[in-house]
Design an enzyme around this catalytic site. Structure first.
Site, short mmCIF file in Angstrom:
data_model
loop_
_atom_site.label_atom_id
_atom_site.label_comp_id
_atom_site.label_asym_id
_atom_site.label_seq_id
_atom_site.Cartn_x
_atom_site.Cartn_y
_atom_site.Cartn_z
N SER A 1 44.44 48.76 25.28
CA SER A 1 43.17 49.43 25.62
C SER A 1 42.99 50.57 24.63
CB SER A 1 43.28 49.99 27.04
OG SER A 1 42.22 50.89 27.31
N TYR B 1 47.91 54.35 33.65
CA TYR B 1 47.20 53.37 32.81
C TYR B 1 47.44 53.67 31.33
CZ TYR B 1 43.38 50.28 31.31
OH TYR B 1 42.64 49.26 30.72
N1 LIG Z 1 36.92 46.22 30.91
C1 LIG Z 1 37.31 47.18 30.14
O1 LIG Z 1 36.53 48.08 29.82
C2 LIG Z 1 38.70 47.22 29.57
C3 LIG Z 1 38.99 48.13 28.56
C4 LIG Z 1 40.26 48.17 28.02
C5 LIG Z 1 41.23 47.29 28.48
N2 LIG Z 1 40.93 46.42 29.47
C6 LIG Z 1 42.01 45.54 29.91
O2 LIG Z 1 41.57 44.21 29.84
C7 LIG Z 1 42.28 43.42 30.81
C8 LIG Z 1 41.27 42.65 31.64
O3 LIG Z 1 40.42 43.61 32.25
P1 LIG Z 1 39.00 43.23 32.90
O4 LIG Z 1 38.10 44.35 32.61
O5 LIG Z 1 38.64 41.85 32.56
O6 LIG Z 1 39.44 43.34 34.44
P2 LIG Z 1 38.88 42.58 35.72
O7 LIG Z 1 39.40 43.38 36.89
O8 LIG Z 1 37.43 42.38 35.59
O9 LIG Z 1 39.64 41.19 35.66
C9 LIG Z 1 41.04 41.17 35.68
C10 LIG Z 1 41.55 39.86 36.20
O10 LIG Z 1 42.99 39.95 36.22
C11 LIG Z 1 43.47 39.56 37.51
N3 LIG Z 1 44.71 40.26 37.80
C12 LIG Z 1 44.88 41.59 38.02
N4 LIG Z 1 46.16 41.85 38.31
C13 LIG Z 1 46.81 40.66 38.27
C14 LIG Z 1 48.16 40.27 38.50
N5 LIG Z 1 49.10 41.16 38.86
N6 LIG Z 1 48.50 38.98 38.35
C15 LIG Z 1 47.57 38.04 38.03
N7 LIG Z 1 46.27 38.35 37.83
C16 LIG Z 1 45.90 39.64 37.95
C17 LIG Z 1 42.34 39.90 38.48
O11 LIG Z 1 42.43 39.13 39.68
C18 LIG Z 1 41.10 39.59 37.64
O12 LIG Z 1 40.72 38.23 37.76
C19 LIG Z 1 43.13 44.41 31.59
O13 LIG Z 1 44.44 44.40 31.11
C20 LIG Z 1 42.46 45.74 31.33
O14 LIG Z 1 43.35 46.82 31.46
C21 LIG Z 1 39.69 46.35 30.03
#
Ligand SMILES: NC(=O)c1ccc[n+]([C@@H]2O[C@H](COP(=O)([O-])OP(=O)(O)OC[C@H]3O[C@@H](n4cnc5c(N)ncnc54)[C@H](O)[C@@H]3O)[C@@H](O)[C@H]2O)c1
Length: 261
Positions: A143, A156
Site C-alpha cells: 500500500s 496497517y
Molecule cells: N482500496 C484501497 O484503497 C487500497 C489501497 C492500498 C492497499 N490496498 C490493499 O489491497 C488489498 C485489497 O483491498 P480491497 O480494497 O480490494 O479490499 P476489499 O475489502 O474491498 O476486498 C478484500 C477482499 O479480501 C477478502 N479478505 C479479507 N481478509 C481475508 C482473509 N483473512 N482471508 C481471505 N480473504 C480475505 C475480503 O473478504 C474481500 O473479498 C488489501 O490488501 C488492501 O490492504 C487497498
C-alpha cells in the site's frame, strides 16, 4: 495468459475481483480464494465461467491467516491445474483508525496475521511448486501505507511495510529460480474497503471525504480497481521478465508529494 494457473486471494470483491476479471479476459485459469461467504465467491466463479468458458475457475474458501487453509488452496490448485504460475497475494484488512497506544491489541494482531502472515503463508506453499518448474510470478499487495506513514493506522502501516520487506527477501532468494516477486502499493482505490474507510471519516457525507481525499492527489481523483488490475496482469505474466523485489506505487503520484506549497 492461456494455460497459466494463477491464484488470487481476496477474489470476492475489490482489487482481487477486478484482477480476476482482467486475468480471465487474458485467458488465465484461476483459483479464486476468499474467506467471504461461499455465495459471493461462487457468484464470481459463475460469472467468470460464463464469460470465459474455455478457462477453468475453482473457488476455495480460506482465511489466509490460517496456515492449513492456505496449504489447502495451494493443494487444490496443484490438484486441478498440475502447477502454479502466479500468486496474487491480495487479501488484506485495514483495521480501524486509533491512536497507537490505545489500539485494540487483538485487532493489531489480526491485521498482522492477515496482512503479513497471510502473504508469507501464500509464498511459503507456492514457491516450492514454482521452483519445480523454474518459473513463477508473485505479486504481493502492500500500500502507499507501506511506503509512508498514515496517522492512527499503526498496525496497517507496519504490516504493509513488512509486505514490502518480505517482497525484497523473496525477490533476492528466488530470482535464481526465475521466480520474480514484486509488491504493488496502491493509493486510495475505490473498492468496498475504501468505501468503509470514507464512511468512518465522514459518516454523514462519505462523498465529501472522497472529494477531500481526491483534492490531495496530483490527478485530482481516486484510482479504480481496473487500473490496478491492468498493472498486476503485466507483473504476474511471463511478459515481466526482469522486474523483481520492487514495491511499485499505483497512486497517481500522491506518495511523491512533500510539502504543501
Ligand atoms: N482500496 C484501497 O484503497 C487500497 C489501497 C492500498 C492497499 N490496498 C490493499 O489491497 C488489498 C485489497 O483491498 P480491497 O480494497 O480490494 O479490499 P476489499 O475489502 O474491498 O476486498 C478484500 C477482499 O479480501 C477478502 N479478505 C479479507 N481478509 C481475508 C482473509 N483473512 N482471508 C481471505 N480473504 C480475505 C475480503 O473478504 C474481500 O473479498 C488489501 O490488501 C488492501 O490492504 C487497498
Amino acid at each position: 495468459m492461456k494455460d497459466k494457473a494463477i491464484i488470487i486471494t481476496g477474489a470476492a470483491m475489490g482489487l482481487g475481483y477486478a484482477t480476476a476479471k482482467e486475468l480471465a479476459s487474458r485467458g488465465a485459469n484461476l483459483t479464486l480464494v476468499d474467506f467471504n461467504s461461499d455465495v459471493l465467491l461462487d457468484t464470481v466463479k459463475k460469472e467468470l465461467s460464463a464469460l470465459y468458458p474455455s478457462s477453468t475457475f475453482i473457488s476455495v474458501k480460506a482465511d489466509v491467516s490460517k496456515e492449513l487453509e492456505v496449504k489447502n488452496y495451494v493443494d487444490q490448485t496443484v490438484k486441478t491445474f498440475g502447477k502454479i504460475d502466479g500468486l496474487y497475494n491480495n487479501a488484506g484488512i485495514a483495521g480501524g483508525p486509533s491512536e497507537m497506544t490505545e489500539y485494540d491489541m487483538d485487532l493489531f494482531k489480526k491485521v498482522i496475521e492477515i496482512n503479513l502472515m497471510g502473504v508469507y503463508y501464500g509464498m511459503r506453499y507456492t514457491i516450492p511448486e514454482m521452483k519445480k518448474r523454474n518459473f513463477g510470478r508473485i505479486v504481493n499487495v502492500a500500500s502507499t501505507a507501506g511506503i509512508r506513514g498514515v496517522f492512527n493506522m499503526a498496525p496497517y502501516v507496519s504490516s504493509k511495510h513488512a509486505v514490502s520487506g518480505i517482497t525484497k527477501s523473496a525477490g533476492i532468494e528466488y530470482g535464481q529460480f526465475n521466480i520474480l516477486t514484486n509488491a504493488i502499493a496502491p493509493g486510495a482505490i475505490l473498492t468496498p474497503m475504501l468505501a468503509d474507510v470514507l464512511k468512518k471519516i465522514n459518516p454523514v457525507d462519505p462523498k465529501a471525504a472522497e472529494k477531500a481525499q481526491s483534492a490531495n492527489n496530483p490527478t485530482k481523483r481516486l484510482g479504480l480497481p481496473e487500473e490496478v488490475a491492468k498493472f498486476v496482469a503485466f507483473l504476474i505474466a511471463e511478459e515481466n521478465s526482469y522486474i523483481n523485489g520492487q514495491t511499485i506505487a499505483i497512486d497517481g503520484g500522491e506518495s511523491q508529494i512533500f510539502g504543501t506549497f
